[in-house]
Design a protein around this motif. Structure first.
Motif, PDB file in Angstrom:
ATOM      1  N   HIS A  70      34.953  44.790  60.718  1.00 52.95           N
ATOM      2  CA  HIS A  70      34.848  44.010  61.973  1.00 52.95           C
ATOM      3  C   HIS A  70      34.733  42.539  61.587  1.00 52.95           C
ATOM      4  O   HIS A  70      33.671  42.097  61.139  1.00 52.95           O
ATOM      5  CB  HIS A  70      33.610  44.467  62.765  1.00 52.95           C
ATOM      6  CG  HIS A  70      33.377  43.723  64.058  1.00 52.95           C
ATOM      7  ND1 HIS A  70      32.956  44.357  65.217  1.00 52.95           N
ATOM      8  CD2 HIS A  70      33.481  42.408  64.390  1.00 52.95           C
ATOM      9  CE1 HIS A  70      32.806  43.471  66.183  1.00 52.95           C
ATOM     10  NE2 HIS A  70      33.123  42.266  65.698  1.00 52.95           N
ATOM     11  N   HIS A  72      36.265  38.341  62.713  1.00 56.99           N
ATOM     12  CA  HIS A  72      37.089  37.399  63.480  1.00 56.99           C
ATOM     13  C   HIS A  72      37.414  36.273  62.490  1.00 56.99           C
ATOM     14  O   HIS A  72      36.939  35.147  62.630  1.00 56.99           O
ATOM     15  CB  HIS A  72      36.304  36.807  64.652  1.00 56.99           C
ATOM     16  CG  HIS A  72      35.620  37.801  65.549  1.00 56.99           C
ATOM     17  ND1 HIS A  72      35.990  38.007  66.852  1.00 56.99           N
ATOM     18  CD2 HIS A  72      34.561  38.648  65.336  1.00 56.99           C
ATOM     19  CE1 HIS A  72      35.200  38.912  67.421  1.00 56.99           C
ATOM     20  NE2 HIS A  72      34.321  39.324  66.513  1.00 56.99           N
ATOM     21  N   LYS A 139      40.473  40.315  63.864  1.00 57.57           N
ATOM     22  CA  LYS A 139      40.746  40.317  65.306  1.00 57.57           C
ATOM     23  C   LYS A 139      41.395  39.005  65.731  1.00 57.57           C
ATOM     24  O   LYS A 139      41.107  37.955  65.140  1.00 57.57           O
ATOM     25  CB  LYS A 139      39.436  40.464  66.093  1.00 57.57           C
ATOM     26  CG  LYS A 139      38.659  41.726  65.765  1.00 57.57           C
ATOM     27  CD  LYS A 139      37.310  41.719  66.491  1.00 57.57           C
ATOM     28  CE  LYS A 139      36.365  42.772  65.929  1.00 57.57           C
ATOM     29  NZ  LYS A 139      36.781  44.139  66.174  1.00 57.57           N
ATOM     30  N   HIS A 240      33.446  45.738  71.626  1.00 61.25           N
ATOM     31  CA  HIS A 240      32.186  45.008  71.467  1.00 61.25           C
ATOM     32  C   HIS A 240      31.287  45.491  72.614  1.00 61.25           C
ATOM     33  O   HIS A 240      31.511  45.119  73.768  1.00 61.25           O
ATOM     34  CB  HIS A 240      32.403  43.507  71.622  1.00 61.25           C
ATOM     35  CG  HIS A 240      32.987  42.820  70.433  1.00 61.25           C
ATOM     36  ND1 HIS A 240      34.270  42.987  70.026  1.00 61.25           N
ATOM     37  CD2 HIS A 240      32.406  41.944  69.559  1.00 61.25           C
ATOM     38  CE1 HIS A 240      34.490  42.233  68.951  1.00 61.25           C
ATOM     39  NE2 HIS A 240      33.367  41.593  68.647  1.00 61.25           N
ATOM     40  N   HIS A 263      28.251  46.508  67.539  1.00 59.85           N
ATOM     41  CA  HIS A 263      27.008  45.765  67.884  1.00 59.85           C
ATOM     42  C   HIS A 263      25.925  46.776  68.270  1.00 59.85           C
ATOM     43  O   HIS A 263      25.064  47.088  67.497  1.00 59.85           O
ATOM     44  CB  HIS A 263      27.184  44.722  68.998  1.00 59.85           C
ATOM     45  CG  HIS A 263      27.927  43.510  68.579  1.00 59.85           C
ATOM     46  ND1 HIS A 263      27.382  42.550  67.764  1.00 59.85           N
ATOM     47  CD2 HIS A 263      29.179  43.104  68.855  1.00 59.85           C
ATOM     48  CE1 HIS A 263      28.273  41.593  67.558  1.00 59.85           C
ATOM     49  NE2 HIS A 263      29.372  41.909  68.207  1.00 59.85           N
ATOM     50  N   ASP A 315      31.201  40.839  60.878  1.00 55.72           N
ATOM     51  CA  ASP A 315      31.470  40.170  62.158  1.00 55.72           C
ATOM     52  C   ASP A 315      31.819  38.703  61.917  1.00 55.72           C
ATOM     53  O   ASP A 315      31.615  37.867  62.802  1.00 55.72           O
ATOM     54  CB  ASP A 315      30.270  40.301  63.107  1.00 55.72           C
ATOM     55  CG  ASP A 315      30.600  39.939  64.550  1.00 55.72           C
ATOM     56  OD1 ASP A 315      31.790  39.842  64.886  1.00 55.72           O
ATOM     57  OD2 ASP A 315      29.652  39.743  65.348  1.00 55.72           O
TER      58      ASP A 315
HETATM   59 FE    FE Z   1      32.690  40.563  66.849  1.00 53.44          FE
END
Ligand code: FE
Ligand code: NIG
Length: 405
Positions: A70, A72, A139, A240, A263, A315
């Protein structure tokens, strides 16, 4: 027999189980895959006579390649100024409601060229790779229009072409409402489902589809529309979910057989049971928990009781988790979430592989698996989670080739 490489003198931890270290082990690799592994004394004679290459790992501890399921990773600018505001007392949610947060990174990402996005993401990717990451999810979600989401996803694909790492892309068009759609969230979801996803899927840029289901993100009904659109393209979904409040997104994601729900700090038992029934992975993100000073812990006891596989990821993003260290996330998952070492190691190997859902990634050293493994300068597996900052990775092999030494 051609093209065999033997990796010898390994202390091999083929799975995340710290109890099962094979001393003096060898891994035999052919055509990027593991053909045999085990005690060197039992190496089949066929390898002894015909091996073309032999590399000693010098007695290093060897694990599967790490998987960050996961991130970004691709975005413009950073949010150090927002960090200062939060240190002065503003909450993540307040900043988002005032037009900061994700939307400020959207402005910077739209303004950046593809080459600029590539260069900044490459730095972050290389930092992750230096710690043994061989597969990563990336992502979109800071473009929020077709052109800029496409730019992000192409950059993600290019990262996987220019570095020896498996990249799984996720379309997160439903990350936030772009300013030009203020007050028209349903119209924006139409754009995501009817224009952006079809075009991006058609270009082969999308491996999975994600939604931010939250008070400051999208509603359950809007999330479901995005999932239905994903299903029209046979794309797996993830969410999410329950990051800032209990919305019920996890149960929705489970109904759509999500790869994962991520999360989960505010998740309840019904949601945990739904994940179990769907076979979805619970992805916990200790970096975001830490950085936004969350105090609600994810429901670990319930996840364990119902045997939901738990993954851990960075994340990596500019707002809630500006980190490029998956090993530090292991440390935080142990200290902040009180997770045992074996559980966090499964979280970045076998369980992360499931959450990634990529056919080329299995998170184990197994016969037939892609030859992705890491040699570490440590004595025990616990040291992967115990130290913060010490350089421990000595060699990375991905698909049978040295990816970093
Ligand atoms: Fe995220
Ligand atoms: O995973 N929660 C939503 N998305 C990101 C944060 C994105 C941002 O703040 O830029 C997350 O925490």
């Amino acid at each position: 027999m051609t093209g065999i490489t033997l990796w010898t003198h390994a202390r091999l931890a083929p799975t995340a189980n710290p109890e099962h270290i094979l001393e003096n082990a060898t891994i035999a690799v052919r055509d990027q895959r593991i053909e045999w592994f085990g005690d060197s004394a039992q190496l089949p004679a066929v390898y002894q006579s015909n091996s073309t290459h032999v590399h000693s790992l010098g007695g290093a501890l060897v694990t599967p390649g790490l998987i960050d399921c996961h991130t970004h990773l691709v975005y413009g600018g950073n949010r150090a100024e927002e960090f200062a505001l939060r240190l002065a007392g503003a909450s993540y949610e307040e900043i988002a409601r005032q037009g900061g947060g994700i939307v400020s990174t959207v402005r910077a990402t739209r303004a950046a060229s593809a080459d600029e996005l590539f260069a900044s993401a490459l730095r972050r990717l290389d930092a992750l790779r230096a710690e043994g990451v061989t597969a990563i999810e990336i992502k979109s979600g800071y473009g929020l229009n077709l052109e800029s989401e496409r730019k992000m996803l192409r950059v993600a694909r290019r990262l996987g072409q220019e570095r020896p790492v498996t990249v799984a892309t996720t379309f997160l068009g439903a990350h936030a409402l772009p300013p030009e759609y203020a007050g028209r969230a349903d119209d924006y979801i139409n754009l995501v489902c009817e224009v952006m996803l079809p075009a991006l899927a058609e270009e082969g840029l999308v491996d999975a589809v994600d939604v931010f289901c939250e008070r400051i993100g999208f509603t359950l009904a809007q999330s479901e529309r995005v999932f239905q659109a994903a299903e029209r393209f046979q794309l797996p979904v993830k969410m999410h979910a329950e990051q800032l409040s209990l919305m019920g997104g996890t149960a929705l994601a489970a109904r759509h057989k999500a790869l994962s729900a991520d999360h989960l700090e505010y998740l309840d038992e019904a949601g945990v049971i739904a994940l179990r029934d769907a076979g979805s992975v619970a992805v916990l993100l200790p970096g975001a928990y830490y950085f936004i000073r969350e105090t609600q812990l994810p429901p670990l006891a319930l996840l364990r009781r119902h045997r939901v596989p738990i993954a851990i990821a960075t994340d990596s993003n500019p707002g809630t988790s500006p980190t490029t260290s998956l090993l530090l996330m292991l440390n935080m998952a142990c200290t902040l979430f009180r997770m045992p070492v074996a559980e966090v190691l499964a979280g970045v190997t076998t369980h992360a592989a499931r959450a990634l859902g990529h056919p080329d990634v299995c998170g184990e050293i197994a016969i037939g698996a892609p030859a992705d493994f890491v040699a570490w300068n440590i004595q025990s597996l616990a040291e992967l989670a115990y130290w913060s900052g010490l350089d421990r990775c000595t060699l990375v092999v991905r698909h049978g080739r040295i990816a970093l030494d």
